[in-house]
Scaffold this motif. Structure first.
Motif, PDB file in Angstrom:
ATOM      1  N   HIS A  20      92.309  28.423  79.447  1.00 37.00           N
ATOM      2  CA  HIS A  20      92.001  27.028  79.758  1.00 37.00           C
ATOM      3  C   HIS A  20      90.989  26.930  80.900  1.00 37.00           C
ATOM      4  CE1 HIS A  20      92.721  22.925  81.374  1.00 37.00           C
ATOM      5  NE2 HIS A  20      92.908  22.627  80.098  1.00 37.00           N
ATOM      6  N   GLY A  21      91.219  27.704  81.974  1.00 41.26           N
ATOM      7  CA  GLY A  21      90.286  27.686  83.107  1.00 41.26           C
ATOM      8  C   GLY A  21      88.906  28.190  82.712  1.00 41.26           C
TER       9      GLY A  21
ATOM     10  N   THR B  77      83.077  26.977  81.223  1.00 40.13           N
ATOM     11  CA  THR B  77      82.027  26.879  80.191  1.00 40.13           C
ATOM     12  C   THR B  77      81.557  25.433  80.064  1.00 40.13           C
ATOM     13  OG1 THR B  77      83.091  28.705  79.003  1.00 40.13           O
ATOM     14  CG2 THR B  77      81.482  27.405  77.782  1.00 40.13           C
ATOM     15  N   GLN B  78      82.506  24.501  80.092  1.00 41.13           N
ATOM     16  CA  GLN B  78      82.183  23.072  80.015  1.00 41.13           C
ATOM     17  C   GLN B  78      81.281  22.659  81.192  1.00 41.13           C
ATOM     18  OE1 GLN B  78      85.699  20.669  80.149  1.00 41.13           O
ATOM     19  NE2 GLN B  78      84.610  18.724  80.058  1.00 41.13           N
TER      20      GLN B  78
ATOM     21  N   PHE C 193      88.736  25.067  73.561  1.00 39.37           N
ATOM     22  CA  PHE C 193      89.837  24.118  73.745  1.00 39.37           C
ATOM     23  C   PHE C 193      90.605  23.903  72.430  1.00 39.37           C
ATOM     24  CE2 PHE C 193      87.304  22.446  77.481  1.00 39.37           C
ATOM     25  CZ  PHE C 193      88.255  22.788  78.443  1.00 39.37           C
ATOM     26  N   GLU C 194      89.856  23.798  71.336  1.00 35.15           N
ATOM     27  CA  GLU C 194      90.513  23.594  70.040  1.00 35.15           C
ATOM     28  C   GLU C 194      91.364  24.798  69.653  1.00 35.15           C
ATOM     29  OE1 GLU C 194      87.194  20.565  68.028  1.00 35.15           O
ATOM     30  OE2 GLU C 194      87.134  22.731  67.598  1.00 35.15           O
TER      31      GLU C 194
ATOM     32  N   PRO D  67      93.579  19.231  72.956  1.00 37.72           N
ATOM     33  CA  PRO D  67      92.665  18.175  72.498  1.00 37.72           C
ATOM     34  C   PRO D  67      91.968  17.418  73.617  1.00 37.72           C
ATOM     35  CG  PRO D  67      94.955  17.506  72.240  1.00 37.72           C
ATOM     36  CD  PRO D  67      94.975  18.942  72.613  1.00 37.72           C
ATOM     37  N   ARG D  68      92.572  17.376  74.803  1.00 37.58           N
ATOM     38  CA  ARG D  68      91.947  16.632  75.905  1.00 37.58           C
ATOM     39  C   ARG D  68      90.616  17.269  76.296  1.00 37.58           C
ATOM     40  NH1 ARG D  68      93.138  16.239  81.846  1.00 37.58           N
ATOM     41  NH2 ARG D  68      92.844  14.069  82.469  1.00 37.58           N
ATOM     42  N   GLY D  69      90.636  18.592  76.510  1.00 38.34           N
ATOM     43  CA  GLY D  69      89.398  19.291  76.858  1.00 38.34           C
ATOM     44  C   GLY D  69      88.371  19.188  75.743  1.00 38.34           C
ATOM     45  N   ALA D  70      88.842  19.283  74.481  1.00 39.14           N
ATOM     46  CA  ALA D  70      87.925  19.173  73.342  1.00 39.14           C
ATOM     47  C   ALA D  70      87.277  17.797  73.302  1.00 39.14           C
ATOM     48  CB  ALA D  70      88.679  19.451  72.054  1.00 39.14           C
TER      49      ALA D  70
END
Length: 1123
Positions: free
Chosen positions: A865-866, A871-872, A898-899, A904-907
């Motif tokens: 996740h981190g 990357t984002q 993320f997917e 889904p929030r990060g996506a």
């Protein structure tokens, strides 16, 4: 002026008195030298009176001149006795002083008028030159020993022309951490009256070094000259021996007795400084009473200042000593300085190694000498095996071996005469946190009556010391004593039983009675840990294994629940011993507990191995409960790493295993963890249902801790959904419940979450106060990880307020705090936040490596996740650099990550940013579907803030397309959505956009009202960037109305506001616009300056298109006027 007319209270009066005394002793017959003395003295006396009455600007000059003359009168012999060398020395001194005094007298007689004095600095310069010359004379001549050839005292005959004066020891080459103490001692030594200074403390604490450093102070040497005697008393056990040693050191020979000769000599000195080093040998000897009497007699010598160094915490009685505390241990910073000065090797284990040495200077120095050849990591391993061997250099001795130093204290008369002192010391060495006298009496009932006298003896020789009411022994001393004199017998068993009994109170933690048990367990945690480790290391009697094992599990559980201390060594030792003794169930359980501890310290890879081994061990002996607990813990490890696809089946497997053996508590915990997984996956509706199920299960079995943890998680779900009005009461309820059952960690976590809520609502002042409260709460329970999280959150608050200069040090401090406790996840999160701070400041060259470093750190601990968030952020950097193709690729990569982890929030956030990339390229037809997709995704997971942001962005897109009729309702919907979730910043941004619509529609009166309202709202929530954008829009309205001067003023105001926010892109845009307006007003030079400035900023930002636009504007301007 005659010498007799001098003011008796002034400098001249004092000199006149000194001269009279000198003449009385010199005799009636005056030879040429004596005449020279009297003539010079009278001249100085006359000048002193002149200065005192008429020329006060020469006060310092008079003082120095008088002082030099007094020294000559004091040290000059009364009769040279035919010794030509002595006479030549005295004459050199006098002639130099006479010449200088004559020069000063001539200067004083040629005093200028007031007007000349005011107009020139020459007089002040001349006075300063005389003062300097006198200082040099004092150093060159007065400190020269003018030898005495008198045979003055009946029975005292000197074999040479003067007493000899041994050299004092040189200042230590390595000396740190005692500057304040040395300064205090120097101040005492320099005062007029004599002083008596005791330097006390344990062996190796640095008493002698402090004394010698003070003696070598320039001002001390200037005052006492060669009248300083340093005497080491460690081999001198009697008062007569000390007197004999002092007399011999001074070269005194005597007919009657050494005492009379010594005291007459010392009485003849105006100032004398005597240092008695290592006085404890004599003070604690059979002759101690006479030693104390001798010290008292020394205090009757008015010119004698005395320093003693001795082991212990109380100085000898009978002397009025200065109030100097016993020497304390050195700080970690001072220890590092010693290491750096002595050793050649260092690494990341240095602080841990120095921590083991407990600030004891001798131990630090000895270890630092080993550091010339070995790294701290290597030395730490060796220290664990044999402290005594490492703490030695050369052939040892008192200063070369810690063991020898300790033996000297153990061999003192005080310790030898107290039979229980050694026994108490060996037991105290198992208690790193020390204990009160009352507690020791309770711990050791068989020694009840002996504890107080034994403790007193240990304190008197400074093998133990009082620290906040607890008797303690320094770590290096503990380590040496445990090897030399290991504890044994009945008292050791009593100590074990006491702490095993204390461990049983850990069962109360997390219940309604838990609060009363936390304090004693926390206070004694280090002692509990040490005693249990000692018994596991020494093969324990089989009969006490159940007791030891139960206590070990209890303290491990307490450590995890309260985040107190480190039990890894305890569990590892217990596992090793139990495995050797074939206690398979207990050994497997230690593996499981150790895996849980490693998990809590973010050592995930080690935790997984330990838990898998534990699971196999339980399965091998048919222990379903233990195997299920290991499976549950493995699921928790995967959950923390965002490895949800692995975590869920593991937790479901554990839940089924618990249900199969009717273990309701374990099953409820798994349900709770599954709810947390769903929460982290943004599957809020499912998470709520799962957490409520777990809460009911805990309540049914009367387990309040589990129930309140579920309440806390439910509050977190509401917070993430921006349902603040529901989240706050839920978190406050959980906070109160945690306090009620004595679980301060949970209460502090709730306070932290409440601070996060305030931050998300842009209530920054209240947020900072709440986070500070949480930080203090974490500090109170020693939870360093929680404190670091609060610092991280405080840094984030500063970032959201655009206070980047303050945010960076806060985030860096948080990162260091996480690194100090080996919390890799927290440190990586701080690195990412620092990268984001650089990103929003357009410092891309620095932001990119920071974000890449964070990404690697997340990947190193398998925290997907981190890594995806990094990357984002990297994709955002590329977007802001207008590198759209690369940005899209990076954001797509993040969205896929993320997917893949069902997040889904990060996506949705990545989808939203991809829409922004297309908007910036004016590809509105492609952008709108992406923004709508992101909006639906946010709505699907119950994330209203993200949905409102997408609605706002869609409204802005419609504005860009001049579809105002559709844009206005879209922006109003977004504004209402922000207001509904208590997000004033978003609502104010919508007002700004609505004002922009009115401006473009030339509805200027309405636009001004809307923009001014938006500006005020943005200022109130600490959003200066948005406020500056409103100012710019208001300036544009003025320009549209041909109100040029007002418009230009507003744009210049906006430019200053952008500069204050450090948003260089907005600053460049405003500056460029001003240049265009000024060009249209034919103010070409001002326009050129503005556009050039904007072009420079765009070049720094790497915005090539804007650089090109600025270049075109500059090319179109008329040529610059020639000067």
């Amino acid at each position: 002026m005659s010498a007799n007319s001098a003011n008796p209270n002034g400098l001249g009066g004092r000199l006149n008195l000194s001269l009279s005394r000198w003449k009385d002793k010199a005799g009636a017959v005056l030879d040429p030298m004596k005449e020279l003395v009297e003539r010079t003295a009278c001249l100085v006396i006359g000048m002193s009176e002149e200065i005192e009455v008429r020329q006060q600007d020469c006060d310092e000059l008079a003082t120095k001149l008088a002082w030099v003359m007094e020294q000559v009168l004091q040290k000059l012999p009364f009769d040279s006795g035919g010794d030509r060398a002595s006479e030549a020395t005295a004459r050199t001194v006098l002639e130099a002083l006479t010449t200088k005094a004559s020069d000063i007298d001539n200067f004083l007689r040629s005093r200028p008028s007031k007007a000349q004095e005011l107009m020139s600095t020459r007089r002040a310069e001349t006075i300063a030159k005389f003062v300097k010359d006198l200082d040099e004379m004092r150093l060159k001549f007065v400190e020269v020993r003018i030898t005495s050839v008198s045979h003055q005292v009946a029975g005292l005959h000197c074999s040479s022309m003067a007493a000899k004066h041994p050299e004092i020891p040189s200042k230590p080459a390595v000396f740190f951490g005692r500057d304040e103490l040395v300064a205090t001692i120097v101040q005492l030594l320099l005062r007029v009256q004599a002083c008596r200074i005791p330097l006390l403390g344990t062996g190796g604490i640095g008493k002698t070094s402090v004394a010698v450093t003070a003696l070598n102070n320039d001002a001390v040497r200037a005052k006492y000259g060669r009248d300083i005697l340093f005497c080491c008393c460690d081999s001198t056990p009697t008062a007569d021996g000390i007197i004999q040693k002092l007399a011999e050191a001074l070269g005194l020979q005597y007919n009657l007795d050494a005492r009379s000769g010594l005291f007459h000599y010392l009485r003849s000195r105006r100032f004398f400084l005597l240092v008695l080093d290592n006085l404890e040998t004599a003070a604690y000897s059979e002759d101690g009473e006479h030693v104390h009497q001798l010290l008292a007699e020394f205090t009757h010598l008015p010119g004698l200042s005395l320093i003693i160094t001795m082991r212990g915490d109380l100085p000898p009685v009978g002397v009025e000593w200065e109030e100097i505390d016993a020497l304390d241990t050195l700080s970690l910073d001072a220890a590092r300085h010693i290491w750096t000065k002595v050793a050649r090797k260092t690494d990341k284990k240095l602080d841990e190694l120095l921590g083991r040495l407990d600030g004891l200077p001798l131990a630090i120095r000895l270890m630092a000498h080993q550091g010339k050849y070995f790294t701290p990591t290597q030395l730490l391993v060796s220290y664990e095996k044999s402290a005594t061997k490492v703490m030695k250099i050369g052939i040892g001795g008192r200063l070369g071996s810690l063991e020898v130093s300790i033996e000297l204290s153990l061999g003192s008369k005080i310790v030898l005469e107290e039979p229980c002192a050694r026994k108490l010391l060996t037991l105290m060495c198992l208690l790193p946190d020390g204990a009160t006298i009352e507690a020791l009496q309770e711990m050791l009932p068989s020694m009840n009556d002996d504890v107080l006298p034994a403790a007193s003896a240990l304190q008197q020789v400074a093998l133990a010391f009082d620290h906040n009411g607890r008797l303690k022994v320094l770590s290096p001393i503990r380590d040496v004593i445990l090897v030399r004199i290991p504890p044994n017998g009945r008292s050791l068993d009593e100590l074990r039983d006491y702490f095993v009994g204390l461990c049983s109170r850990a069962d109360d933690v997390g219940t309604v009675n838990g609060k009363e048990s936390i304090q004693p367990l926390s206070a004694e945690f280090g002692n509990i840990n040490s005693v249990l480790v000692h018994f596991w290391k020494a093969p324990p009697d089989g009969s006490i294994i159940p007791q030891l094992f139960a206590a070990t599990l209890q303290v491990a559980e307490f450590s995890q629940m309260s985040h107190s201390g480190d039990v890894t060594t305890l569990l590892a030792e217990a596992h090793r011993r139990l495995d050797m003794m074939q206690h398979r169930h207990e050994a497997a359980d230690c593996r499981r507990r150790l895996g849980n501890v490693l998990h809590s310290r973010c050592r995930y890879a080690e935790a997984v191995i330990m838990l898998q081994e534990g699971k196999l061990a339980f399965e091998a002996i048919g222990e379903a409960l233990g195997a299920g607990q290991c499976t549950q813990s493995l699921g928790e490890v995967f959950r923390m790493q965002s490895r949800y696809a692995e975590a869920v089946p593991m937790l479901e497997e554990a839940k089924l295993a618990f249900e199969a053996i009717n273990q309701a508590h374990g099953a409820a915990q798994c349900t709770q963890s599954l709810g947390d997984v769903l929460r982290m996956q943004s599957r809020y509706a499912e998470a709520v249902a799962m957490l409520e199920e777990a809460k009911l299960a805990f309540q049914a079995m009367n387990e309040p801790l589990g129930a309140v943890q579920c309440t806390q998680s439910l509050g977190e779900v509401l917070r993430i959904q921006s349902r603040y009005t529901e989240a706050v009461p839920m978190l406050e309820e959980a906070k109160l419940a945690f306090k009620a059952i004595g679980a301060p960690l949970g209460a502090a976590q709730c306070t932290h979450s409440l601070g996060e809520v305030l931050c998300e609502q842009s209530q920054f002042v209240e947020a900072v106060a709440m986070l500070e409260e949480a930080k203090l709460a974490f500090h109170a329970i020693g939870e360093a990880g929680g404190m670091a999280q609060c610092m991280h959150s405080q840094g984030e608050v500063l970032r959201m307020q655009f206070r980047y200069a303050e945010a960076v040090p806060m985030l860096e401090e948080a990162k260091l705090a996480f690194e100090a406790i080996n919390h890799a996840l927290g440190a990586a999160q701080c690195t990412r936040s620092l990268g984001d701070v650089l990103r929003v400041q357009y410092r891309y060259a620095e932001a990119v490596p920071m974000l890449e470093e964070a990404k690697l750190a997340f990947e190193a601990i398998n925290h997907a996740h981190g890594a995806a968030q990094c990357t984002q952020s990297l994709g955002d950097v590329l977007r802001m650099q207008s590198r759209y193709a690369e940005a899209v690729a990076m954001l797509e990569e993040a969205r896929l990550a993320f997917e893949a982890m069902n997040e889904p929030r990060g996506a949705a956030q990545c989808t939203q940013t991809l829409g922004d990339v297309l908007c910036e390229q004016s590809r509105f037809a492609e952008a709108v579907p992406l923004l709508e997709e992101a909006k639906l995704a946010f709505e699907a997971i119950g994330e209203p803030r993200g949905a409102a942001q997408c609605t706002q962005r869609l409204g802005d897109v419609l504005c860009e397309q001049s579809r105002f009729a559709e844009a206005v309702p879209m922006l109003e919907v977004a504004k209402l959505a922000f207001e509904a979730i208590g997000e004033p910043r978003g609502a104010a941004q919508c007002m700004h956009s609505l004002g922009e619509v009115l401006r473009v529609q030339s509805r200027f009166a309405e636009a001004v009202v809307m923009l001014e309202e938006a500006k005020l709202a943005l200022q109130e929530v600490g959003a200066p960037l948005g406020a500056a954008q409103c100012t710019k829009s208001l300036g544009c309205i003025m320009l549209r109305q041909d109100r040029w001067e007002e418009g230009i003023l507003l744009l210049e105001q906006a430019e200053a506001e952008f500069l204050a926010t450090r948003d260089r892109a907005e600053l460049a845009g405003c500056t460029k616009l001003l240049g265009i307006i000024l060009r249209s007003r034919q103010r070409f030079e001002e326009a050129r300056s503005k556009v050039r400035r904007a072009k420079d900023v765009y070049e720094e930002l790497g915005s090539l298109k804007d650089v090109e636009d600025c270049a075109k504007i500059l090319a179109a301007l008329p040529a610059e006027a020639l000067e």
